[in-house]
Scaffold this active site. Structure first.
Site, short mmCIF file in Angstrom:
data_model
loop_
_atom_site.label_atom_id
_atom_site.label_comp_id
_atom_site.label_asym_id
_atom_site.label_seq_id
_atom_site.Cartn_x
_atom_site.Cartn_y
_atom_site.Cartn_z
N ASP A 144 0.82 -1.23 0.00
CA ASP A 144 0.00 0.00 0.00
C ASP A 144 0.85 1.27 0.00
OD1 ASP A 144 -2.41 -1.63 0.36
OD2 ASP A 144 -1.71 -1.89 2.41
N HIS A 174 -4.30 -1.19 -6.29
CA HIS A 174 -3.72 0.11 -6.58
C HIS A 174 -4.84 1.08 -6.93
CE1 HIS A 174 0.13 -1.89 -6.62
NE2 HIS A 174 -0.24 -2.65 -7.61
N THR A 222 2.40 -12.84 2.20
CA THR A 222 1.63 -13.33 1.07
C THR A 222 2.22 -14.64 0.59
OG1 THR A 222 0.64 -12.66 -1.05
CG2 THR A 222 2.97 -12.09 -0.69
N ARG A 275 -10.11 -2.63 4.84
CA ARG A 275 -9.72 -2.63 6.24
C ARG A 275 -8.85 -1.42 6.58
NH1 ARG A 275 -7.06 -8.51 6.93
NH2 ARG A 275 -6.20 -7.89 4.91
N LYS A 329 3.46 10.26 -0.05
CA LYS A 329 2.64 10.79 1.04
C LYS A 329 3.39 11.64 2.05
CE LYS A 329 -1.39 7.83 0.96
NZ LYS A 329 -2.36 7.10 1.79
N VAL A 351 3.46 14.61 -2.90
CA VAL A 351 3.01 15.74 -2.08
C VAL A 351 1.49 15.88 -2.08
CG1 VAL A 351 5.16 17.02 -2.34
CG2 VAL A 351 3.33 17.33 -4.03
#
Length: 548
Positions: free
Chosen positions: A115, A143, A337, A404, A432, A515
């Site tokens: 993520d 995605h 995974t 979730r 981020k 950003v």
């Protein structure tokens, strides 16, 4: 310091090359050229000008070698195919030519627990690529791309499908739930995205069936409090069928009589292994018979296709799914995974050799998140006003696939160094950064301690990992809105300091900085941007690299 050493090393190499290639006259020509270049570097540095990067020095060295080779008649001009560009060139010149031509397969990988925002970078980069590929995992990956305010969610398709000139490959390492895959394609059509002729599926890719998903849920529920946190998308059971050698591949649909035989055997195997499991065999066979023609039209030998594309000089981009810390071998096992979402999967899941790889781009959030169970050293569990809540709320940290809420915490440098070691990242995509805006201070965990000692690697033992003491470094925060910033220099000073410190701790250049949420809210520091290797005096950093 580093640039002077690079220049000195280059001087030694070129003098040798001059003697070997052009005799004394070649060496004399090179020596005069290098001395002039060193004088220019000295003038630039003494005047406070911009220092040349390592890459720029190597480019200059390469250029001089090429001139000597050309003067003695051993360098040949490049042909139409990319592979012809390197005939007669020195190794150094060949590498430089490859870099400047973007010749090779570039890879975007997740560097944490997933993520991280890989799809956004892929979407941005894919506009310049001819082929975009997925190589591992299945519909457990997710995605989200925002284009002009509209969200596109992908689970099996490469995000590069939004580039109408790109061919999208589902490699042999992927496991495919065809109902979900076809639904994604239909959703694209409904959004006005044309994909006909651009989506190719490997005939060697294995299928995920509905009963794989049911088994996945059953096995997870049996674990009770010790659950793994699977997405229940049937990925593990499908890979289990593959490893048990009773799985079914996409190419089997071309011979439906053979497909039917294998499907009946596989269904019977699962009903015997899981009493109470009911499978509508006839209904499922009818469904696959109806879609077989549509699927067969997209099914090809992707190994042949990809390697031919490489030979023809096409630009190829691989979109990694999940992330290194969820890798079945390198992740926090068993909370992982069922595939290898690290660099190795590019080779085994696409069918290409290591020599064809070029840029390896590690995607990492400016903080850390994790979905599901398992150890998470920097997790911030706090009240509504705390850091964890800020990161989760401002960052909209909810899973694309499961919905979730993600667990949130500070950036984990030991984990990132481990991921860098495994994958060999050439650049970092830091996403981020804007989510940290508004925090009075920001922290990075720069080392793990256990029993009073600094750990030098990621512990395989989860008990040890769960009990590590974190060595934090605190940096000042910022309050300025950075969502419209277009260059690194425009960032608030404290935001710049944060990025540079993370870069220093990792020893890998941070090229891209996210950003904001939109596809263009990214600062690109540019190809060829270079990092001077640094040295830390802090023993708790546990850093291995030194200044040159």
């Amino acid at each position: 310091m580093f640039s002077r050493i690079a220049a000195t090393s280059g001087k030694t190499a070129l003098l040798a090359a001059g003697s070997a290639i052009g005799g004394a006259s070649g060496a004399t020509y090179l020596l005069s050229s290098i001395n002039a270049d060193e004088a220019a570097v000295a003038r630039c540095e003494s005047a406070g000008g911009k220092k040349p990067t390592v890459l720029s020095l190597l480019a200059d060295i390469s250029s001089r070698v090429s001139k000597i080779e050309e003067s003695v008649g051993i360098q040949q001009s490049g042909g139409a195919a990319a592979s012809k560009k390197y005939v007669g060139q020195s190794e150094l010149a060949r590498r430089q030519t490859m870099a400047s031509a973007k010749y090779g397969i570039d890879i975007v990988l997740g560097a944490q627990w997933g993520d991280e925002g890989k799809g956004k970078l892929v979407d941005m980069l894919s506009q310049e690529y001819d082929v975009c590929a997925r190589v591992a995992g299945g519909s457990n990956a997710g995605h989200t791309i925002v284009v002009e305010g509209k969200k596109y969610k992908f689970h099996l398709l490469p995000s590069g499908v939004l580039n109408d000139k790109a061919t999208c490959i589902i490699g042999n390492g992927v496991v495919i739930h065809l109902p979900s895959f076809l639904n994604e394609l239909d959703a694209l059509s409904a959004s006005g995205i044309k994909y006909d002729g651009r989506v190719k599926i490997s005939d060697r890719a294995h299928l995920v069936f509905d009963f794989h998903q049911e088994v996945d849920g059953t096995l997870e529920n049996r674990l009770g409090r010790n659950k793994i946190g699977t997405t229940k998308k049937g990925i593990g059971p499908s890979y289990a069928s593959k490893i048990q050698r009773n799985g079914i591949r996409i190419g089997d649909l071309r011979d439906f009589e053979y497909f039917e035989q294998r499907f009946r055997n596989l269904a019977d195997h699962h009903m015997r292994a899981f009493p109470g499991l009911e499978i509508d065999v006839e209904g499922q066979l009818e469904f696959y018979r109806n879609i077989s023609e549509r699927v067969n039209e997209m099914t090809i030998d992707t190994i042949e296709f990809t390697n031919k594309a490489f030979k023809d000089g096409k630009k190829i981009l691989v979109e990694g799914a999940n992330a290194t810390m969820l890798d079945i071998d390198f992740g926090t096992y068993p909370y992982v995974t069922s595939s290898n979402p690290s660099i190795g999967s590019v080779l085994t899941g696409l069918g290409v050799s290591p020599r064809k790889l070029r840029g390896i781009y590690g995607t990492v959030k400016a903080y850390t998140t994790r979905v599901g169970e398992g150890p998470f050293p920097t997790e911030q569990v706090d009240d509504a006003a705390g850091v964890g809540n800020h990161l989760g709320t401002v960052g909209a940290e909810y899973g694309t696939t499961t919905g979730r809420a993600r667990r949130c915490g500070w950036l984990d440098i030991p984990q990132m160094k481990f991921s860098t070691l495994i994958n060999g990242f050439t650049s970092i995509n830091l996403t981020k950064l804007d989510v940290l805006t508004g925090l009075e201070e920001v922290k990075v965990a720069k080392a793990y301690k256990h029993d009073g000692k600094i750990l030098t690697t990621m512990p395989a033992d989860l008990k040890t990992l769960s009990s590590v003491e974190l060595v934090y470094e605190t940096l000042p925060g910022w309050t300025e809105d950075i969502s419209t910033v277009k260059s690194f220099e425009e960032l608030p000073v404290n935001a710049q300091k944060y990025v540079l410190r993370v870069q220093e701790l990792l020893g890998v250049p941070i090229r891209w900085i996210g950003v904001g949420p939109n596809r263009l809210d990214v600062i690109d520091r540019g190809e060829g941007w270079d990092l001077a290797i640094t040295e830390s005096d802090d023993e708790e950093d546990g850093l291995e690299y030194k200044s040159a």
